[in-house]
Design an enzyme around this catalytic site. Structure first.
Site, PDB file in Angstrom:
ATOM      1  N   ARG A  62       0.844  -1.201   0.000  1.00 17.90           N
ATOM      2  CA  ARG A  62       0.000   0.000   0.000  1.00 17.90           C
ATOM      3  C   ARG A  62       0.877   1.247   0.000  1.00 17.90           C
ATOM      4  O   ARG A  62       0.584   2.217  -0.704  1.00 17.90           O
ATOM      5  CB  ARG A  62      -0.940   0.010   1.204  1.00 17.90           C
ATOM      6  CG  ARG A  62      -2.063  -1.002   1.055  1.00 17.90           C
ATOM      7  CD  ARG A  62      -3.069  -0.901   2.163  1.00 17.90           C
ATOM      8  NE  ARG A  62      -3.887   0.305   2.036  1.00 17.90           N
ATOM      9  CZ  ARG A  62      -4.678   0.761   2.993  1.00 17.90           C
ATOM     10  NH1 ARG A  62      -4.771   0.124   4.151  1.00 17.90           N
ATOM     11  NH2 ARG A  62      -5.391   1.850   2.814  1.00 17.90           N
ATOM     12  N   CYS A 114      -1.473   6.087   8.850  1.00 18.61           N
ATOM     13  CA  CYS A 114      -1.762   4.806   8.200  1.00 18.61           C
ATOM     14  C   CYS A 114      -2.876   5.069   7.196  1.00 18.61           C
ATOM     15  O   CYS A 114      -2.847   6.085   6.520  1.00 18.61           O
ATOM     16  CB  CYS A 114      -2.135   3.744   9.232  1.00 18.61           C
ATOM     17  SG  CYS A 114      -3.530   4.204  10.282  1.00 18.61           S
TER      18      CYS A 114
END
Length: 155
Positions: A62, A114
């Site tokens: 990611r 995050c």
């Protein structure tokens, strides 16, 4: 301010022969009252100019921008470093030693993010185990990419 974490979770408790119960349980109301604002924070404008290191707690794929299952853009905040949450743990799910954790992170001030601000708290906890503090970007990647004018890195 008085918080405890069960290192390794329930499985570590069972492995340490902690007492467990099965069957019905009586639920007792507690007196916990959440008090927001206990953790230092940054927002999109201040994380962009943060003087220290910006750490992304998401999985490497990611961070690199290979996949993005949730948000409209893949990648990371330019200049961010990737310390995935899993790197904080041993194979048994418990935290690495304070020295091992300290070696994962850059020196100086750190802001963690995050996808949505949840797993970044794990990196902040790991830093606390290592004797360090950090600030949280609670909006994290979802907030960052909500403005198409903000830059996105995919390296």
């Amino acid at each position: 301010a008085d918080v405890r974490v069960l290192d390794g979770g329930y499985s570590a408790w069972v492995a340490a022969d902690g007492p467990v119960e099965t069957g019905s349980a009586t639920v007792v109301d507690g007196d916990f009252a959440a008090r927001p604002g206990m953790l230092p924070r940054v927002d999109a404008s201040s994380v962009a100019s943060f003087a220290g290191a910006v750490v992304d707690a998401r999985a490497p794929e990611r961070f690199r921008g290979d996949v993005e299952p949730i948000d409209p853009a893949a990648g990371h905040i330019p200049g961010a470093l990737n310390v995935p949450t899993d790197a904080n743990l041993r194979a048994d799910g418990t935290f690495r030693t304070p020295g091992e954790l300290a070696a994962l992170y850059p020196e100086g001030e750190i802001a963690c993010y995050c996808g949505s601000g949840v797993t970044a708290c794990h990196d902040i906890l790991a830093l606390a185990v290592a004797g360090r503090s950090a600030v949280l970007y609670p909006g994290s990647w979802s907030d960052w990419v909500s403005d198409p004018g903000r830059p996105v890195a995919t390296d």
